[in-house]
Design an enzyme around this catalytic site. Sequence first.
Site, PDB file in Angstrom:
ATOM      1  CE  LYS A  22      -1.745   1.584   4.065  1.00  0.00           C
ATOM      2  NZ  LYS A  22      -1.316   2.991   4.243  1.00  0.00           N
ATOM      3  CG  ASN A  23       2.511   2.748   3.517  1.00  0.00           C
ATOM      4  OD1 ASN A  23       1.324   3.008   3.314  1.00  0.00           O
ATOM      5  ND2 ASN A  23       3.036   2.690   4.719  1.00  0.00           N
ATOM      6  NE  ARG A  94      -0.312  12.276   7.457  1.00  0.00           N
ATOM      7  CZ  ARG A  94       0.108  13.530   7.493  1.00  0.00           C
ATOM      8  NH1 ARG A  94      -0.623  14.453   8.043  1.00  0.00           N
ATOM      9  NH2 ARG A  94       1.284  13.859   6.995  1.00  0.00           N
ATOM     10  CB  CYS A 118      -4.900  10.787  11.701  1.00  0.00           C
ATOM     11  SG  CYS A 118      -3.239  10.199  11.905  1.00  0.00           S
ATOM     12  NE  ARG A 123       0.614  10.576  10.079  1.00  0.00           N
ATOM     13  CZ  ARG A 123       0.360   9.426   9.477  1.00  0.00           C
ATOM     14  NH1 ARG A 123      -0.687   8.728   9.833  1.00  0.00           N
ATOM     15  NH2 ARG A 123       1.148   8.974   8.534  1.00  0.00           N
ATOM     16  CE  LYS A 163      10.281  14.192  13.274  1.00  0.00           C
ATOM     17  NZ  LYS A 163       9.126  14.642  14.020  1.00  0.00           N
ATOM     18  CB  SER A 165       9.405  13.481   6.571  1.00  0.00           C
ATOM     19  OG  SER A 165       8.188  13.377   5.856  1.00  0.00           O
ATOM     20  CB  VAL A 166       7.991   8.170   4.743  1.00  0.00           C
ATOM     21  CG1 VAL A 166       7.517   7.377   3.537  1.00  0.00           C
ATOM     22  CG2 VAL A 166       8.813   7.296   5.681  1.00  0.00           C
ATOM     23  CG  ASP A 307       3.399   1.835   9.466  1.00  0.00           C
ATOM     24  OD1 ASP A 307       3.084   2.723  10.275  1.00  0.00           O
ATOM     25  OD2 ASP A 307       3.467   2.037   8.240  1.00  0.00           O
ATOM     26  CB  ILE A 329       7.909   7.324  14.028  1.00  0.00           C
ATOM     27  CG1 ILE A 329       9.119   6.400  13.822  1.00  0.00           C
ATOM     28  CG2 ILE A 329       7.524   8.044  12.734  1.00  0.00           C
ATOM     29  CD1 ILE A 329      10.319   7.008  13.153  1.00  0.00           C
ATOM     30  NE  ARG A 399      -6.646   4.381   6.064  1.00  0.00           N
ATOM     31  CZ  ARG A 399      -5.656   4.831   6.831  1.00  0.00           C
ATOM     32  NH1 ARG A 399      -5.846   4.991   8.118  1.00  0.00           N
ATOM     33  NH2 ARG A 399      -4.492   5.164   6.325  1.00  0.00           N
TER      34      ARG A 399
HETATM   35  C1  UD1 Z   1       4.554   7.192   6.237  1.00  0.00           C
HETATM   36  C2  UD1 Z   1       3.703   5.947   6.110  1.00  0.00           C
HETATM   37  C3  UD1 Z   1       3.201   5.522   7.489  1.00  0.00           C
HETATM   38  C4  UD1 Z   1       4.379   5.344   8.437  1.00  0.00           C
HETATM   39  C5  UD1 Z   1       5.273   6.585   8.441  1.00  0.00           C
HETATM   40  C6  UD1 Z   1       6.549   6.402   9.247  1.00  0.00           C
HETATM   41  C7  UD1 Z   1       2.690   6.080   3.933  1.00  0.00           C
HETATM   42  C8  UD1 Z   1       1.483   6.342   3.133  1.00  0.00           C
HETATM   43  N1  UD1 Z   1       2.586   6.245   5.255  1.00  0.00           N
HETATM   44  O1  UD1 Z   1       3.749   8.234   6.752  1.00  0.00           O
HETATM   45  O2  UD1 Z   1       2.508   4.287   7.348  1.00  0.00           O
HETATM   46  O3  UD1 Z   1       3.904   5.104   9.731  1.00  0.00           O
HETATM   47  O4  UD1 Z   1       5.658   6.936   7.094  1.00  0.00           O
HETATM   48  O5  UD1 Z   1       7.255   5.316   8.775  1.00  0.00           O
HETATM   49  O6  UD1 Z   1       3.723   5.709   3.422  1.00  0.00           O
HETATM   50  N2  UD1 Z   1       6.519  15.153  10.216  1.00  0.00           N
HETATM   51  C9  UD1 Z   1       6.559  16.519  10.475  1.00  0.00           C
HETATM   52  N3  UD1 Z   1       6.346  17.378   9.439  1.00  0.00           N
HETATM   53  C10 UD1 Z   1       6.117  16.937   8.153  1.00  0.00           C
HETATM   54  C11 UD1 Z   1       6.098  15.543   7.910  1.00  0.00           C
HETATM   55  C12 UD1 Z   1       6.312  14.672   8.971  1.00  0.00           C
HETATM   56  O7  UD1 Z   1       6.756  16.940  11.610  1.00  0.00           O
HETATM   57  O8  UD1 Z   1       5.954  17.760   7.252  1.00  0.00           O
HETATM   58  C13 UD1 Z   1       6.743  14.203  11.338  1.00  0.00           C
HETATM   59  C14 UD1 Z   1       5.540  13.298  11.602  1.00  0.00           C
HETATM   60  O9  UD1 Z   1       4.582  13.914  12.421  1.00  0.00           O
HETATM   61  C15 UD1 Z   1       6.207  12.106  12.239  1.00  0.00           C
HETATM   62  C16 UD1 Z   1       7.546  12.006  11.511  1.00  0.00           C
HETATM   63  O10 UD1 Z   1       7.778  13.305  10.965  1.00  0.00           O
HETATM   64  O11 UD1 Z   1       6.433  12.361  13.606  1.00  0.00           O
HETATM   65  C17 UD1 Z   1       7.611  10.988  10.416  1.00  0.00           C
HETATM   66  O12 UD1 Z   1       6.500  11.127   9.553  1.00  0.00           O
HETATM   67  P1  UD1 Z   1       6.566  10.720   8.031  1.00  0.00           P
HETATM   68  O13 UD1 Z   1       7.762   9.857   7.815  1.00  0.00           O
HETATM   69  O14 UD1 Z   1       6.424  11.934   7.199  1.00  0.00           O
HETATM   70  O15 UD1 Z   1       5.254   9.812   7.873  1.00  0.00           O
HETATM   71  P2  UD1 Z   1       4.236   9.760   6.671  1.00  0.00           P
HETATM   72  O16 UD1 Z   1       4.940   9.969   5.380  1.00  0.00           O
HETATM   73  O17 UD1 Z   1       3.053  10.589   6.974  1.00  0.00           O
END
Ligand code: UD1
Length: 419
Positions: A22-23, A94, A118, A123, A163, A165-166, A307, A329, A399
Amino acid sequence: MEKLEVFGANTLKGQVRISGSKNASLPILAATLLSDKKIHLSNLPNVKDIATMLLLLKSLDTKIEYIKNKKLVSIKNNKKNKKFVSYSLVKTMRAGILVLGPLLARYSKAKVSLPGGCAIGTRPIDIHLKALSKLGVIYKISKGYVHANAPKGLVGAKIKFPKISVGATENLIIAACLAKGKTILSNCAIEPEIKDLVNFLNKMGCKIKWIGKRTVKILGVKKLNEVNYKIMFDRIEAGTYLIAAAITKGKIKILGINPKIIKTEIDILKKIGAKIKLKNNNVFIQGNKKINSININTAPYPGFPTDLQAQMMVLLCKANKRSVISEKIFENRFMHVSELNRMGAKIKIKGNRAIIEGNTKFEGAELMATDLRASVSLILAALTSKNKSIINRIYHLDRGYEKIETKLKKIGAKIKRLA
Ligand code: UD1
């Protein structure tokens, strides 16, 4: 509203074939907006988040054709797309924010709803937005929407993420593919799904190269090709079934994966006592009677995935001693704990740490799922309890887990969906 009825306490045995990720599918689907050439994607999982992303693309005028039971999708954009994504399409998922990068890359303009909070934390998307502004994007946030445009088109830049961020890494890689000149992104997330996205983009004609462990170089291109691409396996689904085997002291063969990608999870399961054999695209696991306690931190890849935190917590409830999981995370990702405690677990939360007493005998109960991975952790706990559990709000589960009852039933679980 649909519910799941689970009777447990039997050993799971047999084979499970893992679905497409999915991701990985979500950013790849978003990235299709870069091109007006035909794109064929196979191995998409048939889950709600993918259906939502396809709806979102349709709302932008993308033509989508399902072939072979939704497993193969043909995607074609016109010369022009709509550039507006409404709240109704982003509120449940998201990952909708991932279309911001490609829309800006192709059309220099987009209006996308903010995803909002969420169950697992606030997030925010500040990292996405700040990085896009370095490529020349001007944005303002008003009435719940990001209004963004790039007056001179996107222009390559050097960006270091503050930081890991995926989502921000994905959005920026996709955006930079059509930007003028060279972009260098450092402190990137390197989840396997990001590597899959990069493989897809390169197959489509983008010029992306990893030049360091967390650094990627992208040269902007003007033309893209038609492409056929097979999405990678879902490593979180694979990890969930491995944990299901360990928890029920079962014997399961997990098919259709690359064991190297889930090395961290496999090493931890071995330490806990499970016997594991690897073979090409399969993993065989046999759960042990004794489950050893262990302390785990969740971390960006190649660390232990957040996850799988909820699922691992259920396994550690059955360990011989106390274990600690530190959630590094998402600050609020312990929603499953109160439900697990209602089933007899003894878990205390201290800040971002969960202290888990072992030797739990779970007792079935009526339960409420709160997010995708929390839902599956309740199923895992219910699978070890002799009496009945009812799990409500399973739309969270739908989902991200394809045919979960069918797959679990095939390996001996007593699980039924109630309307
Ligand atoms: C993705 C995955 C989710 C997984 C997460 C961490 C998908 C669709 N979702 O979510 O399943 O749990 O990676 O492996 O692939 N953050 C900020 N500002 C930002 C973006 C992120 O502060 O602009 C913070 C988030 O709140 C969190 C951390 O960075 O604490 C990591 O988040 P991120 O890696 O961005 O997660 P997602 O991409 O939303």
